[in-house]
Design a protein around this motif. Structure first.
Motif, PDB file in Angstrom:
ATOM      1  N   ILE A 197       1.818  -1.470   0.233  1.00 44.76           N
ATOM      2  CA  ILE A 197       0.177   0.369  -0.220  1.00 44.76           C
ATOM      3  C   ILE A 197       1.076   0.957  -0.200  1.00 44.76           C
ATOM      4  N   GLU A 198       0.864   1.676  -0.942  1.00 45.35           N
ATOM      5  CA  GLU A 198       1.349   3.118  -1.235  1.00 45.35           C
ATOM      6  C   GLU A 198       0.378   4.003  -0.208  1.00 45.35           C
ATOM      7  N   VAL A 199       1.446   5.162   0.268  1.00 45.02           N
ATOM      8  CA  VAL A 199       0.369   6.089   1.019  1.00 45.02           C
ATOM      9  C   VAL A 199       1.028   7.819   0.437  1.00 45.02           C
ATOM     10  N   ARG A 200       0.014   8.232  -0.228  1.00 41.38           N
ATOM     11  CA  ARG A 200       0.526   9.246  -1.019  1.00 41.38           C
ATOM     12  C   ARG A 200       0.573  11.028   0.292  1.00 41.38           C
ATOM     13  N   PHE A 201       1.737  11.465   0.819  1.00 46.34           N
ATOM     14  CA  PHE A 201       1.053  12.314   1.143  1.00 46.34           C
ATOM     15  C   PHE A 201       1.621  13.782   0.244  1.00 46.34           C
ATOM     16  N   VAL A 202       0.094  14.841   0.944  1.00 45.17           N
ATOM     17  CA  VAL A 202       0.649  16.022   0.821  1.00 45.17           C
ATOM     18  C   VAL A 202       1.358  16.716   2.121  1.00 45.17           C
ATOM     19  N   ILE A 203       2.217  17.798   2.213  1.00 46.68           N
ATOM     20  CA  ILE A 203       2.922  18.427   3.182  1.00 46.68           C
ATOM     21  C   ILE A 203       3.016  20.192   3.071  1.00 46.68           C
ATOM     22  N   GLU A 204       2.213  20.288   3.788  1.00 45.36           N
ATOM     23  CA  GLU A 204       2.503  21.853   4.152  1.00 45.36           C
ATOM     24  C   GLU A 204       3.926  22.219   4.902  1.00 45.36           C
ATOM     25  N   HIS A 205       4.859  22.116   4.262  1.00 42.20           N
ATOM     26  CA  HIS A 205       6.188  22.773   4.406  1.00 42.20           C
ATOM     27  C   HIS A 205       6.538  24.015   5.675  1.00 42.20           C
ATOM     28  N   PHE A 210       4.532  20.118  -0.572  1.00 48.88           N
ATOM     29  CA  PHE A 210       5.274  18.772  -0.980  1.00 48.88           C
ATOM     30  C   PHE A 210       5.100  17.791  -0.691  1.00 48.88           C
ATOM     31  N   GLU A 211       4.810  16.883  -1.707  1.00 50.58           N
ATOM     32  CA  GLU A 211       4.585  15.157  -1.311  1.00 50.58           C
ATOM     33  C   GLU A 211       5.902  14.234  -1.033  1.00 50.58           C
ATOM     34  N   THR A 212       4.798  13.328  -0.574  1.00 53.00           N
ATOM     35  CA  THR A 212       5.685  12.302  -0.343  1.00 53.00           C
ATOM     36  C   THR A 212       5.065  10.999  -0.012  1.00 53.00           C
ATOM     37  N   SER A 213       5.876   9.736  -0.781  1.00 52.29           N
ATOM     38  CA  SER A 213       5.207   8.368  -0.450  1.00 52.29           C
ATOM     39  C   SER A 213       5.549   7.600   0.805  1.00 52.29           C
ATOM     40  N   TRP A 214       5.336   6.633   1.150  1.00 50.68           N
ATOM     41  CA  TRP A 214       5.858   5.738   2.048  1.00 50.68           C
ATOM     42  C   TRP A 214       4.946   4.736   2.130  1.00 50.68           C
ATOM     43  N   TYR A 215       5.746   3.027   1.539  1.00 50.30           N
ATOM     44  CA  TYR A 215       4.834   2.416   1.873  1.00 50.30           C
ATOM     45  C   TYR A 215       4.230   1.184   2.554  1.00 50.30           C
TER      46      TYR A 215
END
Length: 189
Positions: free
Chosen positions: A82-90, A116-121
């Motif tokens: 499962i890829e969790v896609r995060f959108v984050i306010e710096h 910015f955004e990132t993913s975590w599996y």
């Protein structure tokens, strides 16, 4: 009696020298695991999202540590993970933990350098019901920039730490990059 006093003094010295707070004070940010400690040592905390936006090719192999607040978290389910896609306010962070009368230990500034955004599996069979609950959490992403799309920086994460809203505040100090003046917005309570 002398032996008991010696043990008490030794215990107190151990607490002081290991960074354990005993009353009001502050300390440098302390990683919560060996993995995070490794990530902190490898990351350049003086590189920011706007540096990457302005000159991606100079930062495409930089290891960074960017704190922020989760705006969205979306699970993308496949057979293998499962890829969790995060959108984050710096948000700027001075990497100091404060121990005083308030519950919050981390004072993020209300300012930052955009989204910015990132993913975590995670494992394919993991429970995803609380992923949406991470919205509003503080997150520190240790990673490498992989691209910029419409001024949104994508960061390939190699470690992520989330922090519950009870432990941070964005309305106590206002500051920017190191060297910029800081302003107290309110006295912690």
């Amino acid at each position: 009696m002398k032996k008991l006093l010696a043990i008490a003094i030794a215990g107190l010295l151990c607490l002081v020298f290991t960074g354990c707070p005993i009353g009001p004070g502050s300390r440098l940010y302390k990683p919560v695991s060996d993995w995070e400690e490794y990530a902190v040592k490898k990351a350049d905390r003086q590189k920011y999202p706007n540096d990457v936006r302005e000159d991606f090719s100079s930062h495409d192999s930089s290891r960074v540590a960017w704190p922020g607040i989760v705006l969205s978290a979306a699970p993308i389910v496949s057979d293998s993970a499962i890829e969790v896609r995060f959108v984050i306010e710096h948000h700027y962070y001075d990497w100091i933990e404060d121990f005083s009368i308030q519950q919050e230990r981390i004072f993020l500034t209300p300012r930052g350098e955009g989204v910015f955004e990132t993913s975590w599996y995670i494992k394919a069979d993991a429970d995803t019901t609380d992923i949406k609950e991470s919205i509003g959490d503080m997150i520190i992403v240790y990673g490498i920039p992989t691209g910029v799309r419409d001024s949104l920086v994508d960061l390939r994460a190699f470690y992520i730490r989330t922090i519950d809203p009870a432990w941070f505040a964005t309305d106590i100090l206002d500051y920017g990059r190191p060297g910029e003046p800081a302003e107290i917005l309110r006295i912690p309570q």
